[in-house]
Design a protein around this motif. Structure first.
Motif, mmCIF file in Angstrom:
data_model
loop_
_atom_site.group_PDB
_atom_site.id
_atom_site.type_symbol
_atom_site.label_atom_id
_atom_site.label_comp_id
_atom_site.label_asym_id
_atom_site.label_seq_id
_atom_site.Cartn_x
_atom_site.Cartn_y
_atom_site.Cartn_z
ATOM 1 N N GLN A 1 25.909 -23.902 -30.700
ATOM 2 C CA GLN A 1 27.232 -23.533 -30.179
ATOM 3 C C GLN A 1 27.114 -22.393 -29.180
ATOM 4 O OE1 GLN A 1 30.559 -24.870 -30.898
ATOM 5 N NE2 GLN A 1 30.656 -23.706 -28.996
ATOM 6 N N LEU A 2 26.288 -21.403 -29.494
ATOM 7 C CA LEU A 2 26.143 -20.247 -28.605
ATOM 8 C C LEU A 2 25.593 -20.689 -27.244
ATOM 9 C CD1 LEU A 2 26.311 -17.088 -28.456
ATOM 10 C CD2 LEU A 2 23.890 -17.081 -28.996
ATOM 11 N N ILE A 3 24.566 -21.527 -27.273
ATOM 12 C CA ILE A 3 23.963 -21.971 -26.008
ATOM 13 C C ILE A 3 24.950 -22.841 -25.239
ATOM 14 C CG2 ILE A 3 22.115 -23.420 -25.047
ATOM 15 C CD1 ILE A 3 20.283 -22.150 -27.190
ATOM 16 N N ASN A 4 25.672 -23.675 -25.942
ATOM 17 C CA ASN A 4 26.721 -24.482 -25.307
ATOM 18 C C ASN A 4 27.750 -23.613 -24.616
ATOM 19 O OD1 ASN A 4 26.914 -27.331 -25.265
ATOM 20 N ND2 ASN A 4 26.791 -27.326 -27.499
ATOM 21 N N THR A 5 28.144 -22.556 -25.286
ATOM 22 C CA THR A 5 29.196 -21.677 -24.755
ATOM 23 C C THR A 5 28.720 -20.935 -23.500
ATOM 24 O OG1 THR A 5 30.095 -21.376 -26.976
ATOM 25 C CG2 THR A 5 30.741 -19.745 -25.352
ATOM 26 N N LEU A 6 27.431 -20.533 -23.510
ATOM 27 C CA LEU A 6 26.955 -19.686 -22.412
ATOM 28 C C LEU A 6 26.345 -20.465 -21.235
ATOM 29 C CD1 LEU A 6 25.199 -16.802 -24.412
ATOM 30 C CD2 LEU A 6 27.361 -16.671 -23.158
ATOM 31 N N SER A 7 25.840 -21.643 -21.495
ATOM 32 C CA SER A 7 25.030 -22.325 -20.474
ATOM 33 C C SER A 7 25.864 -22.829 -19.296
ATOM 34 C CB SER A 7 24.297 -23.502 -21.130
ATOM 35 O OG SER A 7 23.490 -24.141 -20.164
ATOM 36 N N SER A 8 25.253 -22.721 -18.100
ATOM 37 C CA SER A 8 25.897 -23.273 -16.900
ATOM 38 C C SER A 8 25.623 -24.764 -16.788
ATOM 39 C CB SER A 8 25.341 -22.611 -15.631
ATOM 40 O OG SER A 8 25.272 -21.233 -15.742
ATOM 41 N N ILE A 9 24.601 -25.240 -17.485
ATOM 42 C CA ILE A 9 24.251 -26.665 -17.416
ATOM 43 C C ILE A 9 24.511 -27.304 -18.783
ATOM 44 C CG2 ILE A 9 22.460 -26.306 -15.660
ATOM 45 C CD1 ILE A 9 20.410 -26.616 -18.034
ATOM 46 N N SER B 1 18.576 -0.936 -32.792
ATOM 47 C CA SER B 1 19.197 -2.051 -32.064
ATOM 48 C C SER B 1 20.598 -2.309 -32.606
ATOM 49 C CB SER B 1 18.367 -3.330 -32.250
ATOM 50 O OG SER B 1 17.066 -3.146 -31.758
ATOM 51 N N PRO B 2 21.452 -2.875 -31.756
ATOM 52 C CA PRO B 2 22.818 -3.132 -32.216
ATOM 53 C C PRO B 2 22.929 -4.376 -33.091
ATOM 54 C CG PRO B 2 22.586 -3.811 -29.929
ATOM 55 C CD PRO B 2 21.277 -3.182 -30.320
ATOM 56 N N VAL B 3 23.936 -4.361 -33.938
ATOM 57 C CA VAL B 3 24.322 -5.548 -34.706
ATOM 58 C C VAL B 3 25.720 -5.921 -34.228
ATOM 59 C CG1 VAL B 3 24.773 -6.501 -36.998
ATOM 60 C CG2 VAL B 3 22.975 -4.778 -36.693
ATOM 61 N N LEU B 4 25.821 -7.047 -33.530
ATOM 62 C CA LEU B 4 27.112 -7.459 -32.977
ATOM 63 C C LEU B 4 27.773 -8.493 -33.872
ATOM 64 C CD1 LEU B 4 26.278 -7.911 -29.158
ATOM 65 C CD2 LEU B 4 26.771 -5.827 -30.423
ATOM 66 N N PHE B 5 29.093 -8.547 -33.796
ATOM 67 C CA PHE B 5 29.843 -9.606 -34.474
ATOM 68 C C PHE B 5 30.251 -10.612 -33.402
ATOM 69 C CE2 PHE B 5 30.670 -5.709 -36.943
ATOM 70 C CZ PHE B 5 30.081 -6.107 -38.136
ATOM 71 N N VAL B 6 29.785 -11.822 -33.551
ATOM 72 C CA VAL B 6 29.952 -12.793 -32.464
ATOM 73 C C VAL B 6 30.567 -14.091 -32.984
ATOM 74 C CG1 VAL B 6 28.683 -14.251 -30.838
ATOM 75 C CG2 VAL B 6 28.082 -11.842 -31.073
ATOM 76 N N ASP B 7 31.557 -14.548 -32.272
ATOM 77 C CA ASP B 7 32.097 -15.882 -32.498
ATOM 78 C C ASP B 7 31.494 -16.761 -31.410
ATOM 79 O OD1 ASP B 7 33.523 -18.237 -32.608
ATOM 80 O OD2 ASP B 7 35.449 -17.267 -32.956
ATOM 81 N N ALA B 8 30.511 -17.586 -31.787
ATOM 82 C CA ALA B 8 29.747 -18.351 -30.796
ATOM 83 C C ALA B 8 30.614 -19.328 -30.020
ATOM 84 C CB ALA B 8 28.611 -19.099 -31.498
ATOM 85 N N ARG B 9 31.813 -19.619 -30.508
ATOM 86 C CA ARG B 9 32.699 -20.576 -29.815
ATOM 87 C C ARG B 9 33.468 -19.903 -28.688
ATOM 88 N NH1 ARG B 9 35.952 -21.718 -35.143
ATOM 89 N NH2 ARG B 9 35.809 -19.461 -34.961
ATOM 90 N N GLN B 10 33.569 -18.586 -28.760
ATOM 91 C CA GLN B 10 34.389 -17.849 -27.797
ATOM 92 C C GLN B 10 33.514 -17.265 -26.696
ATOM 93 O OE1 GLN B 10 37.731 -17.681 -28.048
ATOM 94 N NE2 GLN B 10 37.680 -18.881 -29.940
ATOM 95 N N ARG B 11 33.854 -17.596 -25.477
ATOM 96 C CA ARG B 11 33.010 -17.173 -24.358
ATOM 97 C C ARG B 11 32.874 -15.644 -24.281
ATOM 98 N NH1 ARG B 11 30.578 -19.561 -20.404
ATOM 99 N NH2 ARG B 11 30.026 -18.310 -18.606
ATOM 100 N N GLU B 12 33.997 -14.964 -24.377
ATOM 101 C CA GLU B 12 33.950 -13.505 -24.225
ATOM 102 C C GLU B 12 33.107 -12.878 -25.329
ATOM 103 O OE1 GLU B 12 36.955 -9.727 -23.681
ATOM 104 O OE2 GLU B 12 37.805 -11.707 -23.906
#
Lengths: 239, 178
Positions: free
Chosen positions: B18-26, B150-161
């Motif tokens: 999901q993360l790669i889908n959200t971020l990828s240009s291709i 290092s940081p620990v982020l909270f990420v929703d892989a479906r959300q682009r931002e």
């Protein structure tokens, strides 16, 4: 007639400025209640360690008349108007002048400050820090000339995971930095945002004041090259 | 052509695809197979997944999704060279699965290799503040054991931002640590 609110902070002219309230406080409260009832004004008054804070609310002309009267009152000195703005409805409509003992803990006063916080400038925040230390405890005067660092990344359950927060944290974890260089490098959208973030980091005991320790003197005010950093920043819509 | 690599490592069902889908240009290249265990979805990734962010005509960031299970460590070798960034994805849940984190940090050795690294906690949208805070602190303690701040982020892989906050953090770390 438009409504407005006015918040001022002043110093007591009474010689003792300790923790206990000055005798003049009760006279101020009594005259405020009489005058406010006459002008249909409402508000709150508090005192802490030599300083008064008072909120006046009501019709614009009445608020202006009252503050003119207060500025000539011999019981106050060094009066600063922290907030002066039009409002839709008063936040303290019930009392002509309610006295609040510990105003920093008062929910209605904190809600009032939250409502109008974006209209209070840096100097006003500094003055309010006297009454709301947990909210405005670290202000620019605390950071000026300081070399700052972070002992660890903040938990983003405690702090908002904003772009400014991420950039600033990355920088301060990497190396100590002079406060003035942080302003120049614009990791944050404004000096005010920078100060608020630093204050919150300080409250979490993550901010380290390095005094005269060696620090990162590289200038990050401009993009350092045209490489991946700048292109990715462009991609992320930050420039 | 200036080409950079970001490795995204995590176990089954953590949200790599999901993360790669959200971020990828291709359109990402995926290798999926029927899942052998119940992970709440029918298919899972069995090899490297690949996406790419095209920053301009001659600069790109390759996104490499790699399974975190040790039996896939032969794939780790393939990815672990000249990395621009390393993301460990961990699923937020009552009992965090952190056992594999030490293996991954020893293998990829981000501190020794000077690679910007962070942990992204996924599936934490419904987690309360206290539980998320506690999870972040446990993970930061593990990172510290490997000499990493290092940081620990909270990420929703479906959300682009939300997904982009990973890129933003790694970009900032690379800028200020070098």
């Amino acid at each position: 007639m438009p409504l407005k609110t006015l918040l001022y902070i002043s110093e007591s002219t009474e010689s003792h400025v300790g923790k206990s309230a000055p005798s003049q406080l009760w006279k101020i409260l009594r005259s405020s209640r009489l005058n406010n009832a006459r002008l249909s004004l409402s508000g709150v008054l508090s005192y802490s360690h030599g300083k008064y804070v008072q909120v006046l609310e009501g019709e614009s002309d009445s608020v202006d008349s009252m503050i003119r009267l207060i500025t000539t009152d011999f019981r106050h000195t060094e009066l600063d108007i922290v907030l002066h703005t039009q409002i839709e409805k008063p936040s303290f409509p019930t009392w002509p002048m309610r006295f609040i003992g510990s105003i920093g803990k008062d929910k209605s006063f904190n809600n009032y400050i939250s409502t109008y916080e974006d209209r209070i400038d840096t100097q006003g925040r500094r003055l309010l820090g006297h009454f709301l230390p947990s909210r405005f405890e670290a202000l620019p005067s605390d950071f000026e000339g300081q070399v700052l660092a972070l002992s660890a990344w903040p938990s983003f359950a405690d702090m908002p995971q904003t772009k400014s927060m991420l950039s600033l944290s990355a920088r301060l974890v990497a190396a100590p930095c002079l406060y003035e260089d942080l302003i120049a490098s614009k990791e944050c959208s404004s000096e005010e945002e920078l100060n608020l973030i630093l204050a919150r980091l300080n409250k979490l005991n993550l901010l380290v004041f390095m005094d005269s320790q060696p620090h990162d003197t590289r200038s990050y005010a401009q993009p350092f090259n045209e490489g991946l950093y700048v292109k990715l920043k462009d991609f992320l819509g930050l420039q | 052509m200036s080409y950079h690599k970001l490795a995204v490592i995590g176990e089954v069902g953590v949200g790599k695809t999901q993360l790669i889908n959200t971020l990828s240009s291709i359109d990402p290249l995926l290798t999926e197979a029927k899942s052998s265990i119940d992970i709440g979805k029918k298919f899972t990734t069995v090899g490297i997944e690949y996406g790419r962010i095209n920053l301009d005509s001659d600069t790109a960031l390759g996104l490499y999704g790699v399974p975190g299970q040790e039996r896939f460590s032969f794939l780790w070798d393939f990815v672990n060279s000249n990395l621009w960034g390393l993301v460990l994805l961990i699923r937020f849940q009552a009992e965090l699965h952190l056992e594999n984190m030490d293996h991954l940090l020893e293998f990829f050795a981000p501190r020794e290799n000077g690679v910007a690294c962070l942990v992204a906690l996924t599936h934490c949208e419904d987690g309360n503040l206290e539980a998320r805070n506690s999870a972040a602190k446990k993970i930061q303690a593990r990172l510290n054991n490997h000499g990493l701040i290092s940081p620990v982020l909270f990420v929703d892989a479906r959300q682009r931002e939300s997904a982009e906050s990973i890129l933003h953090a790694l970009n900032a770390i690379n800028r200020f640590h070098n």
